[in-house]
Design a protein around this motif. Structure first.
Motif, PDB file in Angstrom:
ATOM      1  N   ARG A  56     -29.239  -9.426  15.961  1.00  0.00           N
ATOM      2  CA  ARG A  56     -28.918 -10.522  15.047  1.00  0.00           C
ATOM      3  C   ARG A  56     -27.524 -11.063  15.297  1.00  0.00           C
ATOM      4  O   ARG A  56     -27.300 -12.286  15.233  1.00  0.00           O
ATOM      5  N   VAL A  57     -26.574 -10.215  15.616  1.00  0.00           N
ATOM      6  CA  VAL A  57     -25.193 -10.659  15.803  1.00  0.00           C
ATOM      7  C   VAL A  57     -25.044 -11.445  17.097  1.00  0.00           C
ATOM      8  O   VAL A  57     -24.429 -12.524  17.133  1.00  0.00           O
ATOM      9  N   ARG A  82     -18.544  -4.022  17.829  1.00  0.00           N
ATOM     10  CA  ARG A  82     -18.548  -3.128  16.659  1.00  0.00           C
ATOM     11  C   ARG A  82     -17.166  -3.050  16.009  1.00  0.00           C
ATOM     12  O   ARG A  82     -17.057  -2.928  14.786  1.00  0.00           O
ATOM     13  N   ALA A  83     -16.122  -3.133  16.819  1.00  0.00           N
ATOM     14  CA  ALA A  83     -14.769  -3.152  16.237  1.00  0.00           C
ATOM     15  C   ALA A  83     -14.553  -4.404  15.404  1.00  0.00           C
ATOM     16  O   ALA A  83     -13.940  -4.348  14.325  1.00  0.00           O
ATOM     17  N   ARG A  84     -15.061  -5.557  15.871  1.00  0.00           N
ATOM     18  CA  ARG A  84     -14.918  -6.784  15.084  1.00  0.00           C
ATOM     19  C   ARG A  84     -15.724  -6.703  13.790  1.00  0.00           C
ATOM     20  O   ARG A  84     -15.296  -7.201  12.741  1.00  0.00           O
ATOM     21  N   LEU A  85     -16.879  -6.070  13.824  1.00  0.00           N
ATOM     22  CA  LEU A  85     -17.653  -5.882  12.594  1.00  0.00           C
ATOM     23  C   LEU A  85     -16.887  -5.010  11.598  1.00  0.00           C
ATOM     24  O   LEU A  85     -16.850  -5.294  10.392  1.00  0.00           O
ATOM     25  N   ILE A 101     -21.360 -13.010   9.299  1.00  0.00           N
ATOM     26  CA  ILE A 101     -20.077 -13.675   9.547  1.00  0.00           C
ATOM     27  C   ILE A 101     -19.778 -13.722  11.040  1.00  0.00           C
ATOM     28  O   ILE A 101     -19.370 -14.763  11.580  1.00  0.00           O
ATOM     29  N   LEU A 102     -19.975 -12.602  11.736  1.00  0.00           N
ATOM     30  CA  LEU A 102     -19.700 -12.596  13.173  1.00  0.00           C
ATOM     31  C   LEU A 102     -20.700 -13.479  13.928  1.00  0.00           C
ATOM     32  O   LEU A 102     -20.345 -14.119  14.922  1.00  0.00           O
ATOM     33  N   ARG A 103     -21.940 -13.526  13.479  1.00  0.00           N
ATOM     34  CA  ARG A 103     -22.940 -14.385  14.111  1.00  0.00           C
ATOM     35  C   ARG A 103     -22.558 -15.858  13.974  1.00  0.00           C
ATOM     36  O   ARG A 103     -22.647 -16.641  14.939  1.00  0.00           O
ATOM     37  N   GLU A 104     -22.087 -16.261  12.799  1.00  0.00           N
ATOM     38  CA  GLU A 104     -21.645 -17.640  12.615  1.00  0.00           C
ATOM     39  C   GLU A 104     -20.411 -17.941  13.457  1.00  0.00           C
ATOM     40  O   GLU A 104     -20.259 -19.060  13.977  1.00  0.00           O
ATOM     41  N   ARG A 105     -19.535 -16.976  13.615  1.00  0.00           N
ATOM     42  CA  ARG A 105     -18.359 -17.178  14.465  1.00  0.00           C
ATOM     43  C   ARG A 105     -18.782 -17.408  15.915  1.00  0.00           C
ATOM     44  O   ARG A 105     -18.248 -18.301  16.593  1.00  0.00           O
ATOM     45  N   ALA A 129     -14.620 -15.651  22.125  1.00  0.00           N
ATOM     46  CA  ALA A 129     -15.727 -15.751  21.174  1.00  0.00           C
ATOM     47  C   ALA A 129     -15.595 -14.769  20.022  1.00  0.00           C
ATOM     48  O   ALA A 129     -15.870 -15.113  18.868  1.00  0.00           O
ATOM     49  N   LEU A 130     -15.202 -13.536  20.314  1.00  0.00           N
ATOM     50  CA  LEU A 130     -15.195 -12.506  19.271  1.00  0.00           C
ATOM     51  C   LEU A 130     -13.927 -12.475  18.415  1.00  0.00           C
ATOM     52  O   LEU A 130     -14.012 -12.135  17.235  1.00  0.00           O
TER      53      LEU A 130
END
Length: 458
Positions: A56-57, A82-85, A101-105, A129-130
């Motif tokens: 999903r991400v 995973r660190a960004r999550l 949130i990360l998916r929208e980013r 991107a991340l």
């Protein structure tokens, strides 16, 4: 407008990658594979799959992820994801959907890329991107919007307003400097640059001041920690004041437990006197004698049971067993005292009042039996709370009486020293003796002893 070679691909200036942001990951991957086959005549040599749990991400960047041809690279980028999550969860709280949130980013970053190809997939994912982009210090801000509420970031808006105010101030200064009220662009830009330089220098001064203050606080904290560590080391190095065992912080475990046993015996005596010894002096003495005998008998029995097990028993274990037995006996004695007061007039009145109050709210319950059960529970709790209050009041009375009695039995050293000084200055007649109410350490000293004068002087 004539289109040359319309079937070859998109026109210049179009952004075909934007169309993939709203497409599912499987469709995007399939279309990417078809485009690859059409251009190269076959499938790519390696097409990396999105890792499990992150489908999903990483859905918006599935076609970029597919170009990660090395396993170590994919593991590294997975760790960064995973660190960004975790960073998003830490900044916005566990109740926020960090994957969304990360998916929208990633969608926004992929849309910003447009038709420009991603030549370095690892560098683009990790470096562009991340990461979170924010001008303000708020950790919940990303691209000028709050990640948790999706609203505009107030801190970023304040920065924008500060910039507008700075430009307005520069324009006003440039307008006053020139005649006619007409401002040239070079003059305005020069004045704006000067204002920016002034603001930057002031901000640098504030940062340096903040750094100096932080360093000063850190030095103070380090000094305090070092002082506390030295004090703690000195305290731990002290020998036991009772048995002399070294490095016991002034009191070893055995002596501490033995002292605690005596404190628990004294507390049990107070509870017994407060509950059963308030009738008279004879009752009080009998209760004190019986309570202390029972308490010490329970302690001796616990020690005998421990020694009867056999083997080498440490003295610390014996002292611990004695303390535990004292605590158990004191707890049982307190429960007996509370049960005694729970059925006296004060607790009974509290019970009836609370029961009647709860029954007046019986319409809040489903049935009368439920209301009666709830009222009974609340009334019993009020009864025992009142019993505890009565016991605590009696304990305060007993301890206050004992404290006043101990204060009366203490010798009045000032009056005794004053009498000794008066006897040295003007000796009494032979037929009159100096009357001392109680014996003291000064009674054996001679009138001419210089130590008596030192005590008086103190």
């Amino acid at each position: 407008m004539t289109v040359f070679d319309g079937g070859a691909g998109p026109l210049r200036g179009e952004k075909p990658d934007l169309l993939l942001t709203g497409v599912e990951s499987g469709t995007a991957a399939a279309s990417t594979l078809q485009a690859w086959r059409a251009s190269s005549g076959g499938p790519p040599p390696v097409w990396a799959q999105v890792p499990k749990g992150l489908e999903r991400v990483l859905e918006p960047v599935a076609m970029v992820w597919g170009r990660l041809d090395r396993l170590t690279t994919r593991r590294y980028v997975t760790k960064v994801v995973r660190a960004r999550l975790g960073e998003i969860s830490g900044a916005c709280g566990p109740q926020v959907d960090a994957e969304r949130i990360l998916r929208e980013r990633l969608k926004r970053r992929f849309a910003e890329q447009g038709s420009m190809p991603v030549t370095d997939p690892v560098g683009w994912l990790v470096g562009r991107a991340l990461p979170r982009r924010a001008l303000c210090p708020d950790g919940r801000c990303d691209d000028g919007r709050r990640m948790d509420t999706r609203a505009d970031c107030a801190a970023c808006q304040l920065l924008v307003l500060d910039g507008r105010a700075l430009r307005s101030r520069a324009f006003a200064k440039a307008a006053t400097a020139l005649a006619g009220g007409r401002v040239d662009r070079p003059v305005f830009e020069a004045e704006l640059n000067a204002c920016w330089q002034s603001e930057a220098s002031a901000a640098a001064v504030r940062r340096e001041q903040a750094v100096r203050e932080r360093h000063a606080r850190e030095r103070v904290w380090m000094e305090q920690r070092a002082r506390y560590a030295a004090q703690e080391a000195a305290r731990l190095a002290l020998a036991c004041t009772v048995c002399g065992k070294p490095e016991t912080a002034g009191l070893c475990g055995r002596c501490r437990d033995e002292r605690r046993v005596e404190e628990l015996v004294a507390e049990a005596v107070d509870v017994a006197v407060a509950a059963w010894g308030m009738g008279g002096e004879a009752d009080r003495l009998d209760v004190v004698r019986r309570t202390e005998r029972d308490m010490r008998g329970a302690v001796d029995q616990a020690v005998r049971d421990l020694l009867a097990v056999g083997g080498d028993v440490f003295a610390e274990a014996v002292a611990l067993a004695a303390r535990l037995a004292s605590e158990l006996h004191l707890g049982a004695l307190q429960r007996r005292a509370v049960n005694l007061f729970a059925y006296q007039s004060a607790a009974q009145a509290e019970y009836k009042q609370v029961f009647a109050t709860e029954m007046r709210r019986s319409h809040l319950h489903d049935s009368l039996d439920d209301a009666r059960e709830a009222a009974e529970e609340a009334a019993q709790a009020a009864r025992f709370n009142a019993a505890h209050a009565v016991l605590n009041d009696r304990l305060r009375t007993v301890r206050a009486a004992r404290a006043s009695a101990e204060a009366d039995t203490e010798p009045d050293w000032y009056a005794y020293s004053a009498a000794r000084v008066r006897s040295l200055i003007r000796p009494p007649a032979p037929e009159h003796a100096v009357c001392v109410r109680r014996t003291s350490p000064l009674a054996g000293r001679t009138p001419g002893d210089g130590r008596t004068l030192a005590v008086v002087g103190a």
